[in-house]
Motif scaffolding. Sequence first.
Motif, PDB file in Angstrom:
ATOM      1  N   LEU A 116      38.746  43.341  42.142  1.00  0.00           N
ATOM      2  CA  LEU A 116      39.705  42.237  42.097  1.00  0.00           C
ATOM      3  C   LEU A 116      39.820  41.700  40.678  1.00  0.00           C
ATOM      4  O   LEU A 116      38.807  41.414  40.035  1.00  0.00           O
ATOM      5  CB  LEU A 116      39.244  41.114  43.041  1.00  0.00           C
ATOM      6  CG  LEU A 116      40.063  39.823  43.015  1.00  0.00           C
ATOM      7  CD1 LEU A 116      41.492  40.079  43.471  1.00  0.00           C
ATOM      8  CD2 LEU A 116      39.400  38.753  43.901  1.00  0.00           C
ATOM      9  N   VAL A 117      41.049  41.568  40.207  1.00  0.00           N
ATOM     10  CA  VAL A 117      41.320  40.960  38.902  1.00  0.00           C
ATOM     11  C   VAL A 117      42.134  39.689  39.138  1.00  0.00           C
ATOM     12  O   VAL A 117      43.163  39.726  39.816  1.00  0.00           O
ATOM     13  CB  VAL A 117      42.095  41.914  37.978  1.00  0.00           C
ATOM     14  CG1 VAL A 117      42.386  41.229  36.642  1.00  0.00           C
ATOM     15  CG2 VAL A 117      41.304  43.194  37.750  1.00  0.00           C
ATOM     16  N   CYS A 118      41.675  38.569  38.592  1.00  0.00           N
ATOM     17  CA  CYS A 118      42.357  37.283  38.750  1.00  0.00           C
ATOM     18  C   CYS A 118      43.034  36.904  37.441  1.00  0.00           C
ATOM     19  O   CYS A 118      42.423  36.999  36.370  1.00  0.00           O
ATOM     20  CB  CYS A 118      41.360  36.192  39.128  1.00  0.00           C
ATOM     21  SG  CYS A 118      40.433  36.508  40.638  1.00  0.00           S
ATOM     22  N   GLN A 119      44.267  36.444  37.546  1.00  0.00           N
ATOM     23  CA  GLN A 119      44.965  35.978  36.344  1.00  0.00           C
ATOM     24  C   GLN A 119      44.251  34.780  35.740  1.00  0.00           C
ATOM     25  O   GLN A 119      44.116  34.678  34.523  1.00  0.00           O
ATOM     26  CB  GLN A 119      46.401  35.589  36.703  1.00  0.00           C
ATOM     27  CG  GLN A 119      47.193  35.021  35.534  1.00  0.00           C
ATOM     28  CD  GLN A 119      48.518  34.422  35.975  1.00  0.00           C
ATOM     29  OE1 GLN A 119      48.861  34.447  37.154  1.00  0.00           O
ATOM     30  NE2 GLN A 119      49.264  33.883  35.037  1.00  0.00           N
ATOM     31  N   ASP A 120      43.763  33.886  36.585  1.00  0.00           N
ATOM     32  CA  ASP A 120      43.120  32.652  36.143  1.00  0.00           C
ATOM     33  C   ASP A 120      41.609  32.853  36.085  1.00  0.00           C
ATOM     34  O   ASP A 120      40.974  33.150  37.100  1.00  0.00           O
ATOM     35  CB  ASP A 120      43.480  31.531  37.129  1.00  0.00           C
ATOM     36  CG  ASP A 120      42.957  30.171  36.682  1.00  0.00           C
ATOM     37  OD1 ASP A 120      42.112  30.114  35.763  1.00  0.00           O
ATOM     38  OD2 ASP A 120      43.397  29.164  37.264  1.00  0.00           O
ATOM     39  N   ARG A 121      41.046  32.648  34.911  1.00  0.00           N
ATOM     40  CA  ARG A 121      39.603  32.831  34.734  1.00  0.00           C
ATOM     41  C   ARG A 121      38.806  31.855  35.598  1.00  0.00           C
ATOM     42  O   ARG A 121      37.751  32.195  36.137  1.00  0.00           O
ATOM     43  CB  ARG A 121      39.272  32.635  33.249  1.00  0.00           C
ATOM     44  CG  ARG A 121      37.818  32.772  32.890  1.00  0.00           C
ATOM     45  CD  ARG A 121      37.683  33.096  31.414  1.00  0.00           C
ATOM     46  NE  ARG A 121      38.548  32.258  30.579  1.00  0.00           N
ATOM     47  CZ  ARG A 121      38.125  31.181  29.919  1.00  0.00           C
ATOM     48  NH1 ARG A 121      36.863  30.837  29.988  1.00  0.00           N
ATOM     49  NH2 ARG A 121      38.953  30.485  29.167  1.00  0.00           N
ATOM     50  N   ALA A 122      39.306  30.640  35.749  1.00  0.00           N
ATOM     51  CA  ALA A 122      38.603  29.650  36.557  1.00  0.00           C
ATOM     52  C   ALA A 122      38.563  30.071  38.029  1.00  0.00           C
ATOM     53  O   ALA A 122      37.565  29.865  38.722  1.00  0.00           O
ATOM     54  CB  ALA A 122      39.271  28.284  36.410  1.00  0.00           C
ATOM     55  N   VAL A 123      39.654  30.656  38.512  1.00  0.00           N
ATOM     56  CA  VAL A 123      39.677  31.124  39.898  1.00  0.00           C
ATOM     57  C   VAL A 123      38.681  32.272  40.084  1.00  0.00           C
ATOM     58  O   VAL A 123      37.962  32.339  41.091  1.00  0.00           O
ATOM     59  CB  VAL A 123      41.093  31.556  40.298  1.00  0.00           C
ATOM     60  CG1 VAL A 123      41.086  32.295  41.639  1.00  0.00           C
ATOM     61  CG2 VAL A 123      42.021  30.349  40.381  1.00  0.00           C
TER      62      VAL A 123
END
Length: 285
Positions: A116-123
């Motif tokens: 999984l890759v998230c655009q938002d680092r915090a998420v």
Amino acid sequence: MSPRPPMDRTRLGRTLIGLALIDRALARAAARAGEPGGIRFTERQLYYELCRVLRPLHAGPRRIPYTLAPPVTYSRFREALARTGGLPGLLPAPAPAAPVRTTESDLYDYGFPRLLVCQDRAVARMLIANDLHLEAACPVFAAEELPLDPRLLAALDRAGDAVIHVLHDASPAGLACYRRIRDAHATPTRSMGLVPRHAGTLHLTAGRAPKPFRVPLPEHLTAGLRPAERAWLASGRFTEVAAVNPARLLHAVIRTVRGTTGTRTPVRHHLRGLREAGFMTWPTP
């Protein structure tokens, strides 16, 4: 320079009442964000939970799509947050992105069926803080941490039908993030959302970019979206993944990454996937 006149008593009273209401709503929002079982959440997730507490119109019928304007500015939210002195469950701001390294020399000897890759680092940090990577047996990275370690890519290849999932905002930047990751990897890549239709169905809080926001969007980013969704994006509106309730987000991501296979699909199926996959198919927790 003349001294500032004293604030009218009536106005002062209203200000104090407003602060008290926001403080009380923030405490309630923090409790909701951590349910059930003490889920950890980010600052922006807490802000959107506060928006739901102050304007509880998110529970409307799903068949009527709409998004909600934020009832309180982010600056007022941060002022209220500062008055609390800290809330249980609230994660600190994520550290700057750095190359991911592991001391487990045999970690890459196994095959990974999903990533999984998230655009938002915090998420991404929030999902890890809640052990999603263990629960779903799925490594989680932020888009800033790419490119992936070649050993990790090899581990994905060994799995045979691996999939890279991309969790992104309903925004031009979010769609571009998915497109960039998909084009950079040979491993099948799938958008988990959001797209504007998902934001409308879930009645999420939407922001609006500063003027001038009516700009043409590249055709390759909006292919597969409905005309109304393109118009929504072109008007400058956007919705962040952080606007999804933390428990719903965890539940949906686990369900999605566990329930898909890595069969490679033609381009037309990628376009259809933008409509059929993601938050629309997520179950209600």
